[in-house]
Structure formats: structure tokens, C-alpha cells
Motif scaffolding. Structure first.
Motif, short mmCIF file in Angstrom:
data_model
loop_
_atom_site.label_atom_id
_atom_site.label_comp_id
_atom_site.label_asym_id
_atom_site.label_seq_id
_atom_site.Cartn_x
_atom_site.Cartn_y
_atom_site.Cartn_z
N TYR A 345 16.28 4.95 19.37
CA TYR A 345 16.75 6.35 19.37
C TYR A 345 16.18 7.16 20.53
O TYR A 345 16.46 8.36 20.64
N THR A 346 15.36 6.54 21.39
CA THR A 346 14.74 7.31 22.48
C THR A 346 15.77 7.79 23.50
O THR A 346 15.63 8.90 24.05
N THR A 347 16.80 6.98 23.77
CA THR A 347 17.83 7.42 24.70
C THR A 347 18.56 8.65 24.16
O THR A 347 18.80 9.63 24.90
N TYR A 348 18.87 8.65 22.90
CA TYR A 348 19.56 9.80 22.28
C TYR A 348 18.65 11.03 22.31
O TYR A 348 19.11 12.15 22.63
N ILE A 349 17.35 10.85 21.99
CA ILE A 349 16.43 12.00 22.01
C ILE A 349 16.31 12.57 23.41
O ILE A 349 16.29 13.80 23.60
N THR A 350 16.23 11.72 24.43
CA THR A 350 16.12 12.20 25.81
C THR A 350 17.35 13.00 26.20
O THR A 350 17.25 14.06 26.84
N GLU A 351 18.54 12.51 25.86
CA GLU A 351 19.77 13.23 26.20
C GLU A 351 19.84 14.58 25.48
O GLU A 351 20.19 15.60 26.07
N THR A 361 11.56 18.92 15.09
CA THR A 361 12.10 18.90 13.73
C THR A 361 13.61 18.70 13.74
O THR A 361 14.17 17.90 12.97
N ASP A 362 14.30 19.44 14.64
CA ASP A 362 15.75 19.29 14.73
C ASP A 362 16.14 17.89 15.19
O ASP A 362 17.09 17.29 14.66
N LEU A 363 15.41 17.36 16.18
CA LEU A 363 15.71 16.02 16.66
C LEU A 363 15.45 14.98 15.58
O LEU A 363 16.19 14.00 15.45
N TYR A 364 14.41 15.20 14.79
CA TYR A 364 14.12 14.26 13.70
C TYR A 364 15.24 14.24 12.68
O TYR A 364 15.64 13.18 12.19
N ARG A 365 15.77 15.44 12.34
CA ARG A 365 16.86 15.48 11.38
C ARG A 365 18.11 14.81 11.92
O ARG A 365 18.83 14.11 11.17
N GLU A 366 18.37 14.96 13.23
CA GLU A 366 19.57 14.36 13.81
C GLU A 366 19.49 12.83 13.79
O GLU A 366 20.45 12.15 13.41
N ILE A 367 18.36 12.27 14.21
CA ILE A 367 18.27 10.80 14.25
C ILE A 367 18.13 10.23 12.85
O ILE A 367 18.49 9.07 12.61
N ARG A 368 17.62 11.04 11.89
CA ARG A 368 17.57 10.55 10.51
C ARG A 368 18.98 10.38 9.95
O ARG A 368 19.27 9.43 9.21
N ASP A 369 19.87 11.30 10.34
CA ASP A 369 21.26 11.16 9.92
C ASP A 369 21.93 9.97 10.60
O ASP A 369 22.94 9.46 10.08
N VAL A 379 8.39 11.02 16.60
CA VAL A 379 9.31 11.91 17.29
C VAL A 379 8.54 13.03 17.97
O VAL A 379 8.81 13.39 19.13
N ARG A 380 7.58 13.62 17.28
CA ARG A 380 6.79 14.70 17.87
C ARG A 380 5.99 14.22 19.08
O ARG A 380 5.87 14.91 20.09
N ARG A 381 5.42 13.02 18.98
CA ARG A 381 4.66 12.49 20.12
C ARG A 381 5.57 12.23 21.32
O ARG A 381 5.20 12.51 22.47
N ALA A 384 6.57 15.56 22.88
CA ALA A 384 5.44 16.13 23.62
C ALA A 384 5.26 15.43 24.96
O ALA A 384 4.95 16.08 25.98
N GLY A 385 5.47 14.12 25.01
CA GLY A 385 5.39 13.41 26.28
C GLY A 385 6.50 13.81 27.24
O GLY A 385 6.28 13.88 28.46
N LEU A 386 7.70 14.08 26.72
CA LEU A 386 8.78 14.54 27.59
C LEU A 386 8.47 15.91 28.18
O LEU A 386 8.80 16.20 29.34
N ARG A 387 7.83 16.79 27.41
CA ARG A 387 7.51 18.12 27.90
C ARG A 387 6.48 18.10 29.01
O ARG A 387 6.56 18.84 29.98
#
Length: 528
Positions: A345-351, A361-369, A379-381, A384-387
Motif C-alpha cells: 500500500y506504500t505506492t497508494y499512500i505516496t500518491e 488517520t485518513d490514509l489509514y482508513r482508506e487503505i483499511r477499506d 502508516v504514521r511512521r 512521518a518519513g515522507l514529510r
């Protein structure tokens, strides 16, 4: 059942007469007397006729009903009536029960020798203590004696190396391939040692080996008439390494193809990623320091070998730091540890992060679905690394070089439909990988169907347009052409030898690296 004498229960087939059985502090005690025919003198062979005297021996025997057993054995001493014999008297030995100077019975000694062969010293001592066998580790190891090595080498001899300590010290194991047993073990892997063994033990007609130059040199010197056979597994292993190196060199082609597919149609980036920064890890700092030291010494004119000695590095490491830019070296530092269940799911989170969705939190809910079953902490870690730019952002997924090599080297027809499609995409993205795939599969067919006579044609085909790693593999085959051709033609191989090497590793590790070469060699030969 009829009445059975106690001698037939305790000592079947042995010429003794039991006179008493009782319990003592040390366990069960059996009093017995030897009643066999008079023995011959061990020096001159003259049969004993007159009894000189009798005396009692105490022999430890295998336990009975969980209790130690001691045999109080009366034996006879005979006169030797041969005038010219130096021995005036001699004592009888009961076959299968007693031996000269031994305080253990023959059967107990066989038990302890088997325990020492399979377990060694301290583990064998612990087992003997449980089994009520009176012995110590030193005595167990003293029972082991190496069997004699045959004067003639086996007709089909297998040779391979094994590690006493990996990367530092190696030995050589010699195997009778037809009988599947170890013939001898040598203390090193030098050509001179193996050549000396071949001189002392002639008779080998076929010698199966890997592609080590030391063994081929010894065979040419000591057994020039023997047929050398290169092991097929090592040939495939070397070819697999060449194919994987080709995939690593052309990973850029796959990355370009994946980025091109991901960027069409183009997206509007709302939240661009920050420039990558150095993560505050010891590995990243060590990489920067090592890169600086190596390039400083290169500017001073030092050779690769000299730099390796000064910095206590391997020459391949120095060469890797010389030929690779710092950003590529630091990429692994930014990637960190594997992300486990989050990886798909890292590619989806990056996009989504570049689209402006920066809340973990929002990204966690999206990939959980979308099927994610982990917690929100990874997800939080990752966010944080992307930021901060201290993590390598996920891009279009491409197969790893090892996975591509696996698809190429597996026999035809063993890949499923999805793997065939991915391999086809890799072949279309990079012509060099496609060419390496064609050559590897052709070589695999030569090996599988024993078509050694077509090897030179394959080498000429590789010399025409093969990628450099595969070309180097083909040119290396020409240096050992006769052995490789025999390996692709004959049925013999080093498979049995590799099995014994694996067994040697088990024996060696069970001894915790504390044994001498003599003891290790003895256990290897006895267990084969």
C-alpha cells in the motif's frame, strides 16, 4: 514356553556358566565362570592344556531393567607348553564378552562407540548418564578410531570443499559416488594436498568436482587420464548469478517503464514531496564516512587492494563504493527496514500524500477499506518519513532482480499465468534481459537433455550479442570446456557429494567448533 536357563537370557551364545545373581550397591551383579574350550596361546598358537590358576575380573555390562549390571567373571590362566615361546602363561578371553585390558564388555563398548559416533563427547556423556552407563566424555572420544582409507581410489570419485570456518578455513571431502560414502577428509583445499592424495591412491577414472581451479590443477597433475566432470548444479548456479547481475545492471530500464506507466495520464500534484535528506541513522553516517575515505584515498593514487588493507574492507566493497554514486548508496539508508504488511500500500499512500491527503488517520482508513489488516502505527511512521524526506518514497512497483532471475531459471511451464505476464513485461522493457533469458533457457535445455555436444554452438551464440555478465560466464566455460561438456553429457554429478557436505555441517555444528581435525575426520568417516 519351556524352562530357559539364565545363561541363555543374559549371555546367549556365549560360553559362560552363571553361578549367582544378586543386588549390590553398584547395581545388579552376576557371578559367572568361563566354560569354553581351552584357548590358544596368543604368541605361538599352541593350545592350552594345563590350568595355571583362576582369577576374577569385573566387567561393566549393559544395564538390565534400568539398573547397572556388573559381571563378576572367573577366568582361567593357562600354561604355554611350547619351549621356544617367550610367554609362560596366558589368560583366556570369552568371545563376545571380554577383551584384554578392558573393564567393559564387548556389547557395552559397542553401545558407547555408537553413542560417541553420533553424539560426540559431552552430549554422549549426558545420554550415558541417563542410560546408566558408567563412562565420561574423554573415554567416549577415546573409543573412536578412524577406519583405514582404501589403497585404491574409487572408480568414480567426488571432491568438494567444506568450511571449518566460513570465509577463513576450508577442508576437502572425498566421496565414492557409486557407493555414496565418504572415502577421506583432507585438512585443506590446496591443490598440492589433493594431488598428493591422488598419487598415494591411484585408480580414479571419473572425478566429479565443482569449478574450483585448485582441484582441476591437482587432477591434471596427479591423474591426467581421469575424466573430469563439472557439477551441473554449480553450472546453473553460476549462470543464475550472471542473469541476476544482468537484471541488476538494467534495473533502470524497468524503473523507466514503471514510471512511464504510472505518469500517464499526468496527475496534478498538490503537496510535493520534500527533497530527500540523510536519515539520522548510524548506517547512513557510516556510508557517508566510508564513501569519503575511499574517494580520498583514490585521489591520492592508492590501489583498490591498498585501500582494502587500510580500511579493513573487502576489495569488492571498495570497488562498489568507487563505481556507485553517493545518492544510490544512501537510497538503502532511506528505505530502512522492510515495511511488512504495509508494503503493498506504500505506492497508494505516496500518491494520496502528493494529492494533498497528509493525515495518517485518513490514509489509514482508506487503505483499511482496500484490504489493509495492520495497525495505524506503520502508516504514521511512513507518513512521518515522507514529510521529513528521510524515507525513500514508493514508486511504481517493479520486480526485484532475484525474482526475475527465479522466473528465468525455472523450467519452462512451471510459471503461473501472472508470472508469465510479468516476465513478458520485463522482456519488453529491456532487450538485454530478454536476451539473457533466451540464452539461459537454451543452456537449461542443454543441461536437462544432456546435449553437451551443442555447448560450443551455445557459446558462439552468447559471444555474438550476450549481455556482459552472461558473456563472461560463457567465456569461463571455454576455460574448462572438457569438464563442462562431460557434465552436460554424462549422468555423474556432485549431488551425493553435496549431500555429504550438508551432513558434515551438521556434525561440525553439533561439536560447537571445539573439536580437532582428527576427531572431526573420525566422526565423518565413521558415520558414512
Amino acid at each position: 514356553m519351556g524352562v530357559v536357563a539364565i545363561e541363555d537370557v543374559l549371555f546367549p551364545g556365549i560360553d559362560v556358566q552363571v553361578t549367582a545373581v544378586y543386588a549390590a550397591v553398584e547395581g545388579a551383579v552376576v557371578e559367572a565362570a568361563a566354560c569354553g574350550r581351552p584357548p590358544d596361546c596368543p604368541s605361538c598358537g599352541c593350545p592350552g592344556r594345563r590350568v595355571h590358576s583362576r582369577y576374577r575380573r569385573r566387567l561393566a555390562e549393559r544395564p538390565v531393567a534400568g539398573r547397572p549390571l556388573v559381571i563378576s567373571l572367573w577366568v582361567r590362566r593357562f600354561f604355554c607348553e611350547q619351549a621356544g615361546c617367550r610367554r609362560r602363561t596366558f589368560v583366556e578371553q570369552v568371545p563376545d564378552l571380554s577383551e584384554r585390558y578392558r573393564r567393559h564388555s564387548v556389547g557395552l563398548r559397542q553401545w558407547m562407540r555408537a553413542i560417541a559416533t553420533f553424539l560426540g563427547g559431552r552430549p554422549g556423556q549426558r545420554l550415558c548418564h541417563i542410560l546408566q552407563l558408567p563412562t565420561g566424555r574423554t573415554h567416549l572420544l577415546s573409543l573412536l578410531t578412524a577406519p583405514p582409507v582404501p589403497e585404491q581410489a574409487p572408480r568414480v570419485l567426488g571432491v568438494d570443499e567444506f568450511a571449518f570456518r566460513k570465509g577463513w578455513r576450508y577442508g576437502t571431502v572425498l566421496v565414492d559416488v557409486e557407493a555414496a560414502r565418504v572415502v577421506d577428509v583432507l585438512p585443506d583445499r590446496d591443490a598440492a594436498t589433493f594431488a598428493a592424495w591422488l598419487h598415494e591412491h591411484p585408480g580414479a577414472e571419473i572425478i566429479c568436482r565443482d569449478r574450483a581451479t585448485a582441484y582441476s590443477t591437482a587432477i591434471r597433475e596427479a591423474a591426467p587420464d581421469a575424466q573430469e566432470v563439472a557439477d551441473r548444479w554449480h553450472l546453473l548456479h553460476n549462470l543464475s548469478a550472471a542473469v541476476e547481475k544482468t537484471c541488476v545492471q538494467h534495473r533502470v530500464c524497468l524503473r523507466k517503464q514503471a514510471d512511464a506507466e504510472r505518469q500517464s495520464p499526468p496527475r496534478r500534484i498538490i503537496n510535493p514531496l520534500p527533497p530527500p535528506t540523510l536519515p539520522p541513522t548510524k548506517m547512513a553516517v557510516r556510508t557517508v564516512d566510508r564513501y569519503s575515505d575511499i574517494h580520498r584515498l583514490l585521489r591520492e593514487g592508492c590501489s583498490i587492494s591498498e585501500i582494502a588493507r587500510r580500511l579493513h574492507l573487502d576489495r569488492k566493497t571498495v570497488r562498489h563504493f568507487r563505481d556507485t554514486d553517493l545518492d544510490t548508496l544512501l537510497a538503502s539508508s532511506r528505505m530502512g527496514r522492510p515495511r511488512g504488511v504495509l508494503e503493498p500500500y506504500t505506492t497508494y499512500i505516496t500518491e494520496r500524500f502528493t494529492d494533498g491527503v497528509t493525515s495518517p488517520t485518513d490514509l489509514y482508513r482508506e487503505i483499511r477499506d482496500r484490504g489493509y489488516q495492520g495497525s495505524d502505527l506503520p502508516v504514521r511512521r511512513y507518513v512521518a518519513g515522507l514529510r521529513t524526506g528521510t524515507i525513500e518514497p514508493a514508486r511504481g512497483a517493479i520486480p526485484s532482480p532475484r525474482k526475475i532471475t527465479k522466473w528465468i531459471m525455472l523450467p519452462r511451464g512451471t510459471l503461473d499465468h501472472d508470472e508469465e505476464d510479468e516476465l513478458l513485461g520485463v522482456r519488453l522493457a529491456c532487450p538485454d534481459i530478454a536476451r539473457a533469458c533466451d540464452l539461459a533457457r537454451t543452456f537449461h535445455d542443454l543441461l536437462q537433455h544432456r546435449r553437451g555436444h551443442q555447448l560450443l554452438a551455445w557459446v558462439r551464440e552468447a559471444e555474438r550479442d550476450a549481455p556482459p555478465p552472461v558473456l563472461a560466464f560463457a567465456q569461463g566455460l571455454c576455460l574448462d570446456l572438457d569438464a563442462v561438456t562431460a557434465g552436460l553429457t554424462l549422468a555423474w554429478s556432485s549431488g551425493i557429494v553435496e549431500g555429504h557436505v550438508n551432513r558434515i555441517k551438521t556434525i561440525k555444528r553439533a561439536m560447537y567448533g571445539r573439536a580437532s581435525f582428527r576427531l572431526l575426520r573420525t566422526r565423518i568417516l565413521l558415520r558414512s
